[in-house]
Motif scaffolding. Sequence first.
Motif, short mmCIF file in Angstrom:
data_model
loop_
_atom_site.label_atom_id
_atom_site.label_comp_id
_atom_site.label_asym_id
_atom_site.label_seq_id
_atom_site.Cartn_x
_atom_site.Cartn_y
_atom_site.Cartn_z
N PHE A 140 0.99 -1.48 0.25
CA PHE A 140 0.23 0.18 -0.09
C PHE A 140 0.90 1.01 -0.24
CE2 PHE A 140 -3.13 -3.23 1.80
CZ PHE A 140 -4.53 -2.84 1.65
N ILE A 141 2.34 1.18 -0.35
CA ILE A 141 3.01 2.68 -0.22
C ILE A 141 2.97 3.90 -0.80
CG2 ILE A 141 4.88 1.48 -2.01
CD1 ILE A 141 5.53 3.39 1.89
N ASP A 142 1.84 3.39 -1.91
CA ASP A 142 1.89 4.46 -3.19
C ASP A 142 0.78 5.25 -2.11
OD1 ASP A 142 4.13 4.19 -4.71
OD2 ASP A 142 2.30 2.57 -5.75
N GLU A 143 -0.05 4.98 -0.99
CA GLU A 143 -1.39 5.29 -0.88
C GLU A 143 -1.36 5.46 0.57
OE1 GLU A 143 -1.81 1.66 -1.95
OE2 GLU A 143 -2.36 2.42 -4.56
N VAL A 144 -0.44 4.69 0.75
CA VAL A 144 -0.34 4.43 2.93
C VAL A 144 0.60 4.91 3.06
CG1 VAL A 144 -0.94 3.80 5.31
CG2 VAL A 144 -2.32 3.27 2.73
N GLY A 183 1.36 -8.92 4.65
CA GLY A 183 0.62 -9.15 5.93
C GLY A 183 1.55 -8.31 6.29
N ASP A 184 1.05 -8.11 7.57
CA ASP A 184 1.25 -7.08 8.73
C ASP A 184 2.50 -6.96 8.92
OD1 ASP A 184 1.94 -4.16 9.54
OD2 ASP A 184 -0.87 -4.31 10.46
N MET A 185 3.23 -6.21 9.64
CA MET A 185 4.35 -6.29 11.00
C MET A 185 4.22 -7.75 11.11
SD MET A 185 5.86 -2.49 12.15
CE MET A 185 7.24 -3.16 13.02
N GLU A 237 -3.72 -12.01 -1.89
CA GLU A 237 -4.24 -12.07 -0.54
C GLU A 237 -3.63 -11.26 1.08
OE1 GLU A 237 -6.61 -15.22 1.99
OE2 GLU A 237 -6.66 -14.17 -0.15
N LEU A 238 -4.79 -10.25 1.84
CA LEU A 238 -4.30 -9.80 2.55
C LEU A 238 -4.92 -9.84 3.90
CD1 LEU A 238 -6.23 -6.16 0.60
CD2 LEU A 238 -3.43 -7.41 1.11
N VAL A 239 -3.71 -10.39 4.76
CA VAL A 239 -4.23 -11.49 6.41
C VAL A 239 -3.47 -10.57 6.87
CG1 VAL A 239 -3.47 -13.24 4.87
CG2 VAL A 239 -1.65 -12.51 5.77
N GLY A 240 -4.26 -9.81 7.84
CA GLY A 240 -3.11 -9.21 9.53
C GLY A 240 -3.07 -8.29 9.50
N GLY A 241 -3.74 -7.52 9.80
CA GLY A 241 -4.44 -6.29 9.71
C GLY A 241 -4.09 -5.26 8.44
N GLU A 243 -7.28 -4.47 6.85
CA GLU A 243 -8.65 -3.69 7.39
C GLU A 243 -8.15 -1.55 7.72
OE1 GLU A 243 -7.95 -6.08 8.73
OE2 GLU A 243 -9.51 -7.69 8.11
N ASP A 244 -6.98 -1.66 8.95
CA ASP A 244 -6.41 -0.56 9.07
C ASP A 244 -5.69 0.02 7.26
OD1 ASP A 244 -5.53 1.49 10.21
OD2 ASP A 244 -3.40 0.43 10.38
N PHE A 245 -4.97 -0.79 7.16
CA PHE A 245 -4.99 -0.12 5.53
C PHE A 245 -5.56 0.29 4.67
CE2 PHE A 245 -0.96 -1.87 7.08
CZ PHE A 245 0.14 -0.63 7.39
N LEU A 246 -6.32 -0.94 4.02
CA LEU A 246 -8.02 -0.92 3.27
C LEU A 246 -8.80 1.12 4.04
CD1 LEU A 246 -8.64 -3.29 2.96
CD2 LEU A 246 -7.94 -2.57 1.01
N SER A 247 -8.48 0.97 5.54
CA SER A 247 -9.73 1.95 5.30
C SER A 247 -8.60 3.61 5.42
CB SER A 247 -9.87 2.31 7.09
OG SER A 247 -8.60 2.61 7.96
N ARG A 248 -7.40 2.97 5.55
CA ARG A 248 -6.72 4.43 5.16
C ARG A 248 -6.71 4.70 3.86
NH1 ARG A 248 -1.19 4.45 8.65
NH2 ARG A 248 -1.80 1.90 8.57
N THR A 249 -6.88 3.81 2.80
CA THR A 249 -6.87 4.10 1.73
C THR A 249 -8.28 4.66 0.96
OG1 THR A 249 -7.90 2.13 0.58
CG2 THR A 249 -5.55 2.16 1.12
#
Length: 251
Positions: A140-144, A183-185, A237-241, A243-249
């Motif tokens: 998500f680096i280009d959006e977040v 995945g997240d950290m 496949e987006l796993v673990g965390g 939702e936080d990134f998607l909400s910010r995009t």
Amino acid sequence: MSALAGKTAVITGSSRGVGAATAKLLAAEGANVVINYRQKAPRANKVVAEIEAAGGKAIAVGADLTDPESVRQLMQTAVDTFGGLDLLVLNASGGMEADLGEDYAMRLNRDAQNDALTAGLEHLIEGGRVVFVTSHQAHFIDEVETMPEYEQVARSKRAGETALTERLPEMSEEGVSFVVVSGDMIEGTVTATLLNRARPGALEARREAAGKLYSVEEFAAEVATMATADVETGHVELVGGAEDFLSRTAR
């Protein structure tokens, strides 16, 4: 019988962490696994020994992924040892190391991934799969915006994902599918440790934002699942965390 029984998998960067845990899970499903390492042969051999002790089949193969010839030898060794190549898990990444040059992140996270795909496609059977492992911070680096300490790595991994995705038509022509697992950290990984050292509290901040961070074993289970998941090529496949990134995009 498992869909992986008798199949051969190469997992890059698999002498420790998520790669090693993924290799053990694939071996437990009956796959012949190739443990790839850059320098630490004893560590890779320990993973092999653990797999064999559990009844699985594995070999350790040293290969510098930033050297295309070394990567070709890695794939060839897998074929020579086990008779073919069915699965390529592009797990290796890095770039926070201070002693490997300013361009190391891009050489490893973009160029080496591309070279590994090229070498893998020479041997992957029809019906084979390539799994690229990345992070939400990169995907998500280009959006977040991410932490400054990680931005260079994130952009290089995003460049790698983009470069591989652009080769979807080539993979499809060979009958090979491609899946991204993001995945997240991850608790306990080298990257998370280095980031927390560079920015104290970074791990706790991500844990609070995501609600929970995956352990190495939990994330490896997601990667292993996508090795045979019934998804279309190009699936992310987006796993673990996520939702936080998607909400910010969406803002």
